[in-house]
Design a protein around this motif. Structure first.
Motif, PDB file in Angstrom:
ATOM      1  N   SER A 183       0.848  -1.188   0.000  1.00 37.92           N
ATOM      2  CA  SER A 183       0.000   0.000   0.000  1.00 37.92           C
ATOM      3  C   SER A 183       0.879   1.232   0.000  1.00 37.92           C
ATOM      4  N   THR A 185       0.759   5.953  -0.611  1.00 43.57           N
ATOM      5  CA  THR A 185       0.065   7.203  -0.945  1.00 43.57           C
ATOM      6  C   THR A 185       0.910   7.993  -1.927  1.00 43.57           C
ATOM      7  N   HIS A 213      -4.509   7.215  -2.660  1.00 45.06           N
ATOM      8  CA  HIS A 213      -4.071   6.126  -1.783  1.00 45.06           C
ATOM      9  C   HIS A 213      -4.310   4.808  -2.529  1.00 45.06           C
TER      10      HIS A 213
END
Length: 304
Positions: A183, A185, A213
């Motif tokens: 993950s 951003t 995101h």
């Protein structure tokens, strides 16, 4: 409609286009405010000005908002995939290849033509005659959920939620390459490309804030299925952001590879989830859509 404002310390420091969009009496969106400024319908101390002008106490604003014209657009009996509908909003699942509103080369066959047939004259007028009811849009080859506003009150509510980034917008995308992290951003300003006007680009100097995101959902080695959650909503935001970290969307010939291994028509991007506070009740509502057929077929190929 004519409007006049004498600015005070309370308004000092605000951008002109934002100030105009926040005036309930005008009932206009920020993009439409920018259009009025470009057309010299907004005078600051009697002179032409720019959308990004910072306001100061003591300034005087004169605004002319033209009366809404009757749309030249023709309603067209185009099938709509309706997810939800009430007296205020219409949620549709846009198919691949459909343009949201008329533009050069696309005067008919658009989502606007279809909703004019479905809704008649019960659409908001805030964004002008070419975009009745349209609060936000997605690209021609992006599929998925869009909200249409049936009246100006609903439009103002949804526009404000977009402005403060409180609307939930989650997209599914298939990108090229295997992302290193699960993950992350991407916080990079986006603006119009300085030489190729149909493209957007990362522009730290003149770009507007843009935050995406992303979360990895499934890995296929050479490709990755990710969920992208928009905090802002710039043109081509997900496409530009993912390309900027070396993982352009599969099928995206503008920001990615010219040659496509799966004979795709456009980027693999689907607006899967849409949530917002209902403009009448104030309750949070959320809608979800299944992947389109081409998307699921491609996932089957990648898994095997």
């Amino acid at each position: 409609m004519q409007a006049h404002y004498s600015l005070t310390e309370r308004e000092a420091g605000q951008r002109l286009d934002r100030f105009l969009s926040e005036q309930a009496a005008l009932g206009i969106s920020r993009s439409y405010a920018g259009r009025l400024i470009e057309e010299n319908r907004v005078l600051l101390d009697g002179k032409r000005t720019k959308a990004g002008t910072k306001l100061r106490a003591g300034m005087k604003l004169d605004i002319t908002v033209p009366e809404p014209e009757k749309p030249e657009l023709l309603p067209e009996d185009i099938p709509l995939s309706i997810v939800y509908e009430d007296e205020d909003v219409l949620i549709v699942n846009k198919p691949k290849g459909m343009v949201v509103h008329p533009a050069a080369g696309h005067g008919s066959g658009t989502l606007v033509n279809a909703i004019l047939h479905h809704c008649g004259d019960t659409l908001s007028s805030i964004n002008g005659v070419a975009r009745p009811g349209i609060v936000h849009r997605i690209d021609k080859d992006t599929t998925g959920l869009l909200v249409i506003c049936k009246n100006d009150e609903a439009h103002r509510s949804l526009s404000e939620q977009l402005r403060v980034h409180s609307i939930t917008r989650r997209y599914a995308a298939i990108v090229c390459g295997n992302l290193r992290e699960d993950s992350g951003t991407i916080d990079k300003p986006i603006g119009r490309h300085r030489t190729e006007r149909k493209r957007q680009a990362i522009d730290p100097e003149r770009g507007r804030e843009a935050v995406t995101h992303y979360t990895v959902l499934e890995r296929f080695g050479a490709y990755t299925l990710v969920e992208c959650r928009l905090e802002t909503g710039r043109t081509h935001q997900i496409r530009v952001h993912m390309a900027s970290i070396g993982h352009p969307l599969l099928g995206d010939e503008v920001y990615g590879q010219r040659k496509q291994p799966f004979r795709l028509e456009g980027q693999c991007l689907h607006a899967k989830t849409l949530g917002f506070r209902h403009p009448r009740t104030g309750e949070y509502v959320e809608f979800d859509s299944e992947y389109p057929e081409y998307f699921t077929a491609l996932l089957r190929k990648l898994r095997h």
